[in-house]
Design an enzyme around this catalytic site. Sequence first.
Site, PDB file in Angstrom:
ATOM      1  N   HIS A  69       0.820  -1.223   0.000  1.00 45.15           N
ATOM      2  CA  HIS A  69       0.000   0.000   0.000  1.00 45.15           C
ATOM      3  C   HIS A  69       0.849   1.266   0.000  1.00 45.15           C
ATOM      4  O   HIS A  69       0.334   2.353  -0.250  1.00 45.15           O
ATOM      5  CB  HIS A  69      -0.990  -0.013   1.175  1.00 45.15           C
ATOM      6  N   ASP A 116      -0.190  -7.646   1.788  1.00 41.00           N
ATOM      7  CA  ASP A 116       0.398  -6.300   1.774  1.00 41.00           C
ATOM      8  C   ASP A 116       1.924  -6.388   1.806  1.00 41.00           C
ATOM      9  O   ASP A 116       2.567  -6.156   2.834  1.00 41.00           O
ATOM     10  CB  ASP A 116      -0.134  -5.501   2.966  1.00 41.00           C
ATOM     11  N   SER A 211       4.443   2.230   8.204  1.00 35.51           N
ATOM     12  CA  SER A 211       4.125   1.158   7.259  1.00 35.51           C
ATOM     13  C   SER A 211       5.347   0.780   6.423  1.00 35.51           C
ATOM     14  O   SER A 211       6.129   1.636   6.016  1.00 35.51           O
ATOM     15  CB  SER A 211       3.011   1.604   6.316  1.00 35.51           C
TER      16      SER A 211
END
Length: 257
Positions: A69, A116, A211
């Site tokens: 992402h 992810d 992230s």
Amino acid sequence: MSRGSPDLVTAAAALFASILACECITGGNEAIAHSRPYMASLQFKKTDTFKHECGGFLVAEQWVMTAAHCVLQGGQGIRLVLGAHSLAESNDLKTHFTIAEVFRHPDFSINTYDNDIALLKLDRVAVLSDAVKTLEFQRDGGTNPQTDDVVSTAGWGAKNNLGSRPDKLQEVDVAVMLRTLCGRSDYYGKGFTDNMMCASARRKDTCDGDSGGPLVFKGVAVGITSNGGKKCGTARKPGLYTIISRFTQWIDGTMQQ
């Protein structure tokens, strides 16, 4: 209880302090400079400057692993930095790269954040040093952490829910949570898949901007910081991490390109 009473003032102060301190990456500490030499900063171009947006980690001399992402728009306009501790300070240990190719997992879901994981091929081979090193990642058949095992992660993500960002790398220890708990309807429900683990600790969590960073267990990357609740540190929305060993075949095939 009257307005302005000592008890009310104390309670309000405590609430405000909890918001500022936030149950997120500030639950940890500043890392020792270059003690995590595999860390990468993905910086997106904003007008004439670059701003840190995601983390990553060096897994081979020309490959960085991160979250899918983080690179939905590909690698254009992204500067990748290795060898950093302070993002702002200039030093000879930092190396800047552009991204030659982005490989997102083909089954990544923006709705659930399943699968992810992404691999970034750098424009050139990184020169390894005390400040730039690769990190071993867990492969299929390896031992992943179990419930209550302590794992660690790091990043330059937000220090609180107000969006304050640190200049220097932060690190935090959290504990792997029971899978059945994370899969409960009042946690993540069916959105919690076999490709994920969740980890948390009181007043400790990853946050916006972390992230793509690694979740480390016994010196090996076992997860990738993926997603969580809208607010960092929410008790029933702990940090979600992609289980790397679930993707061994895809990783090997991609890095042969």
